[in-house]
Write a protein that holds these residues in place. Structure first.
Motif, short mmCIF file in Angstrom:
data_model
loop_
_atom_site.label_atom_id
_atom_site.label_comp_id
_atom_site.label_asym_id
_atom_site.label_seq_id
_atom_site.Cartn_x
_atom_site.Cartn_y
_atom_site.Cartn_z
N SER A 118 0.82 -1.22 0.00
CA SER A 118 0.00 0.00 0.00
C SER A 118 0.85 1.26 0.00
O SER A 118 0.42 2.31 -0.49
CB SER A 118 -0.95 0.00 1.20
N LEU A 119 2.08 1.18 0.54
CA LEU A 119 2.98 2.34 0.52
C LEU A 119 3.41 2.62 -0.92
O LEU A 119 3.43 3.77 -1.36
CB LEU A 119 4.24 2.05 1.36
N VAL A 120 3.72 1.57 -1.65
CA VAL A 120 4.17 1.72 -3.04
C VAL A 120 3.01 2.18 -3.92
O VAL A 120 3.15 3.06 -4.77
CB VAL A 120 4.78 0.40 -3.55
N ALA A 121 1.82 1.59 -3.68
CA ALA A 121 0.65 1.88 -4.52
C ALA A 121 0.14 3.31 -4.32
O ALA A 121 -0.64 3.81 -5.13
CB ALA A 121 -0.47 0.89 -4.22
N ALA A 122 0.57 3.97 -3.24
CA ALA A 122 0.13 5.35 -2.99
C ALA A 122 0.94 6.37 -3.77
O ALA A 122 0.57 7.55 -3.82
CB ALA A 122 0.22 5.65 -1.49
N VAL A 123 2.03 5.95 -4.40
CA VAL A 123 2.93 6.90 -5.09
C VAL A 123 2.38 7.18 -6.50
O VAL A 123 2.22 6.26 -7.30
CB VAL A 123 4.36 6.32 -5.16
N PRO A 124 2.08 8.45 -6.82
CA PRO A 124 1.44 8.77 -8.10
C PRO A 124 2.19 8.25 -9.32
O PRO A 124 1.57 7.79 -10.28
CB PRO A 124 1.40 10.31 -8.10
N ASP A 139 -5.38 2.37 1.68
CA ASP A 139 -5.89 2.34 0.29
C ASP A 139 -7.03 3.33 0.07
O ASP A 139 -7.19 3.87 -1.02
CB ASP A 139 -6.37 0.94 -0.09
N SER A 140 -7.85 3.56 1.11
CA SER A 140 -9.02 4.42 0.88
C SER A 140 -8.78 5.87 1.29
O SER A 140 -9.62 6.73 1.01
CB SER A 140 -10.27 3.84 1.56
N THR A 141 -7.64 6.17 1.90
CA THR A 141 -7.38 7.56 2.29
C THR A 141 -6.23 8.19 1.50
O THR A 141 -5.93 9.36 1.69
CB THR A 141 -7.05 7.68 3.80
#
Ligand code: C5P
Length: 225
Positions: A99-105, A186-188
């Motif tokens: 989730s840390l990686v998936a948050a990076v634009p 994931d949702s924030t």
């Protein structure tokens, strides 16, 4: 009939993978697991020792690995630099970091572009968190799968125990806490958070078995074709 695209979104443990693969098999469609793509990039970053608390470090490396996603529902492979990582991407280490990686634009930009290219050929079931909202907002059918937090944790614990060949080192409580943490991230997050798309149909799977979920999605597809 125009090309069929089925978007399957929802939080972890809502039954997306099994239902998506079952629907693809039943209709002879392709299947794309977008979560596996985020996991594969995360696996590669962990191998490289990239500092995952540093979004700039992640962004700087995201274009380095080659990534190839298979679309066979019976054999969903994902290759990073030519290596099939379908097994390693399910490790606790990857699950805890993804989730840390998936948050990076920059990560999302690369993977969303790849996903759109694969989906462009149509006749596909796509599972993820942002398929109906961002990746394929014009999908034929958008499903948002949910289930109670307890049901999701029970399912995930059972899956992990099967993978471990018996009761593993996890409990329902530990899984519920880990999932709550991932769902919150994931949702924030700012870019493409998990949310129900406009026009999506919510299917609560708490009291349904897999066959019932698949039958419901097939029914919804039938209504639209
Ligand atoms: O579905 P799965 O649990 O394999 O997804 C792993 C993670 O990948 C999710 O927790 C989320 O952080 C990320 N993901 C995402 N967008 C998608 C699919 C997955 O951000 N479309």
């Amino acid at each position: 009939m125009t090309a069929l695209v089925v978007a399957m979104d929802g939080p972890s443990g809502s039954g997306k993978s099994s239902a998506s693969r079952g629907v693809a098999r039943a209709m002879g469609l392709r299947y794309l697991d977008t979560g596996a793509m985020y996991r594969a990039i995360t696996w590669w970053m962990l191998q490289r020792g990239v500092d995952l608390t540093d979004p700039a470090a992640i962004a700087a490396q995201v274009d380095e690995p080659s990534l190839v996603s298979g679309t066979d529902p019976d054999d969903p492979t994902v290759h990073v630099d030519g290596v099939d990582v379908a097994g390693p991407i399910r490790s606790q280490e990857v699950t805890g970091a993804v989730s840390l990686v998936a948050a990076v634009p920059e990560v999302r930009a690369r993977l969303v572009a790849m996903q759109r290219e694969i989906i462009g050929k149509g006749d596909i079931v796509v599972e993820g968190r942002d398929i109906g909202t961002v990746v394929a907002p014009d999908a034929t059918l958008k499903v948002y799968l949910t289930a109670s937090a307890e049901a999701r944790a029970l399912r995930r614990t059972a899956e992990l125990n099967v993978e471990a060949g018996g009761p593993g080192g996890t409990t329902v409580e530990a899984q519920q806490a880990a999932m709550a943490r991932r769902d919150t991230l994931d949702s924030t997050r700012k870019t493409d958070p998990l949310s129900m798309a406009d026009g999506a149909v919510e299917v609560d799977t708490t009291a349904l078995n897999l066959e019932e979920v698949i039958a419901e999605v097939l029914r919804l597809i039938g209504e639209r074709s």
